[in-house]
Motif scaffolding. Structure first.
Motif, short mmCIF file in Angstrom:
data_model
loop_
_atom_site.label_atom_id
_atom_site.label_comp_id
_atom_site.label_asym_id
_atom_site.label_seq_id
_atom_site.Cartn_x
_atom_site.Cartn_y
_atom_site.Cartn_z
N VAL A 1 39.50 33.77 41.37
CA VAL A 1 39.56 32.86 40.22
C VAL A 1 40.93 32.20 40.14
O VAL A 1 41.04 30.98 39.94
CB VAL A 1 39.23 33.61 38.91
N ARG B 1 33.02 29.77 40.31
CA ARG B 1 34.45 29.92 40.60
C ARG B 1 35.21 28.63 40.33
O ARG B 1 36.35 28.66 39.87
CB ARG B 1 34.63 30.37 42.05
N ALA C 1 37.08 27.60 36.93
CA ALA C 1 38.51 27.82 36.67
C ALA C 1 39.33 26.58 36.99
O ALA C 1 40.26 26.23 36.26
CB ALA C 1 39.00 29.02 37.48
#
Length: 461
Positions: free
Chosen positions: A369, A393, A396
């Motif tokens: 992340v 993912r 982020a």
């Protein structure tokens, strides 16, 4: 041309031939098999024995099997062995043992296949050249490549890959290269290695397969360069570094309309060459390739001239014009290092709005992340006008980007592809990149379908 006779193949594998045969190639796939090939009945997702009859019907010269498959006559041309994969490995070892030319092995976290293709094309006109097909770089791909190698090969280029510790050294010992090149070491497969140093040690294991005296071609300017040098030293290799501070280095690289003119200094010799790419990472790998070919005894000046015929493989950074947009298709793989290189390529291209369409980077381990979020601070990101993102993912990165650069976000690449008309506009320069498992290539497919039917819609802010 005969590649293997039944006598030679039986001697190499310890198998029993049901009758005399001669084959001109080796295949593991009935979809691409050619008349006269030896079909290898590997056990993979499906048992290759189920396809032997089909292979023979399509003209296979023989089949490598561990039993006579159902529906295949007892007098069919078969080479029967205890274990098919073991026999393929033995055939690969025999193929390597009888070849008297030079072998170059290539590994790296990024760029193995494109660099292998660079080397293959650069060697045009310098004898019989044999190279791995596609990305055949694993426990069956390397022996298959060696088993396919003609005895009169002058130069062979073998690609070696890995997913887990301990994979590279055995494959390097299969290949027994005279020259081994590492393209780069990056945060890929971190789940299996824990840290980049572990990846570097695994990549450096390629040097243990070198014939003596062998040559190690190592990327300079990495945090783990010294570790790679240590691996080469332990193997007794001659070390040649490539990069901004290496014995092989670019002196000048100028990109115009996606084509890069390069002047480089390779082992004391200045050469000029052209690459059909805007990526500086391709420039660096080309410099490394020329050093590797020179170390293997090839004519480097001729190799440099031939590089103009190289093109990035599909999904690995090729630039194409598509219905009013310029597309950089880099959807085959991704990690922080290769994504940074892709963004830098996008930043260097001029003429329109720069758009990045990014899917998840996979297998990065517990810090994944944070690694995705950190791409917001990549220097090239400042030159990107709009970023569309897909995958949990990449959420982020979406949250870390300034609102002025945020495009669309979707949980899956398929969801993003369904909104392709909202992603780009005429005149855009578009990078599509992500790990293969993110399926960001579905966006590439959607862009191409849109290009076939109509141009993208009006530009939106």
């Amino acid at each position: 041309m005969t590649l293997w006779t039944s006598h030679d193949a039986a001697a190499a594998t310890g198998g029993r031939a049901t009758r005399d045969f001669a084959v001109g190639g080796v295949s593991i796939d009935t979809r691409t098999i050619r008349p006269g090939d030896l079909f290898v009945a590997l056990q993979a997702a499906r048992d290759g024995h189920d396809f032997v009859a089909q292979a023979l019907e399509k003209g296979a010269g023989a089949a490598l099997v561990s039993r006579i498959p159902e529906g295949v006559a007892d007098d069919a041309p078969l080479l029967i062995v205890p274990d098919v994969l073991g026999a393929l490995e033995a055939l690969g070892r025999a193929g390597r043992a009888r070849m008297q030319g030079k072998v170059i092995a290539i590994t790296g976290s990024v760029g193995k296949t494109s660099t292998k293709e660079m080397a293959r094309i650069a060697l045009n006109g310098q004898g019989v050249i044999h190279a791995a097909e596609a990305s055949y770089n694993n426990h069956w791909g390397v022996p298959l490549t060696l088993a396919r190698m003609p005895e009169n090969t002058d130069f062979a280029i073998i690609e070696i890959g890995m997913n887990h510790p301990g994979e590279i050294e055995p494959l390097a010992r299969f290949a027994r290269p005279h020259v081994a090149m590492i393209t780069t070491v990056a945060a890929a497969h971190l789940e299996a290695f824990g840290a980049i140093e572990g990846i570097a040690r695994e990549k450096g294991a390629i040097f243990r397969g070198l014939l003596t005296p062998g040559t190690a071609i190592i990327p300079e300017d990495l945090s783990v360069t010294q570790l790679l040098r240590d691996c080469a030293d332990e193997a007794g290799a001659i070390v040649i570094g490539f990069g901004q501070h290496g014995m092989a280095k670019p002196l000048k690289a100028e990109t115009t309309d996606g084509v890069t003119q390069v002047r480089a200094r390779i082992l004391g010799e200045t050469v000029d060459f052209t690459l059909a790419s805007a990526g500086t990472h391709f420039v660096m790998n080309a410099v490394g390739v020329l050093a590797a070919l020179s170390a293997a005894g090839a004519d480097m000046a001729q190799a440099a001239r031939e590089l103009s015929d190289w093109r990035p493989p599909l999904g690995r950074g090729a630039v194409e014009d598509l219905a009013g947009i310029r597309l950089i298709d880099d959807a085959y793989n991704s990690n922080p290092t290769s994504l940074s290189a892709g963004l830098a390529t996008l930043a260097r291209l001029t003429g329109g709005r720069r758009v990045a369409i990014l899917g998840d980077m996979l297998e990065l381990g517990p810090d994944e992340v944070a690694m995705h979020r950190a791409m917001a601070d990549d220097p090239a990101m400042a030159s990107v006008d709009l970023v569309h993102l897909a995958g949990p993912r990449m959420r982020a990165l979406y949250e870390a980007l300034p609102e002025t650069r945020r495009g669309l976000y979707a949980e899956t690449a398929a969801d993003l592809a369904a909104r392709v008309a909202d992603l780009v506009a005429i005149g855009d320069i578009v990078l599509v990149k992500g790990s293969k498992g993110s399926r960001i290539s579905t966006v590439v497919d959607a862009l191409r379908r849109t290009g076939e039917s109509s141009a993208p819609g009006e530009r939106t802010a």
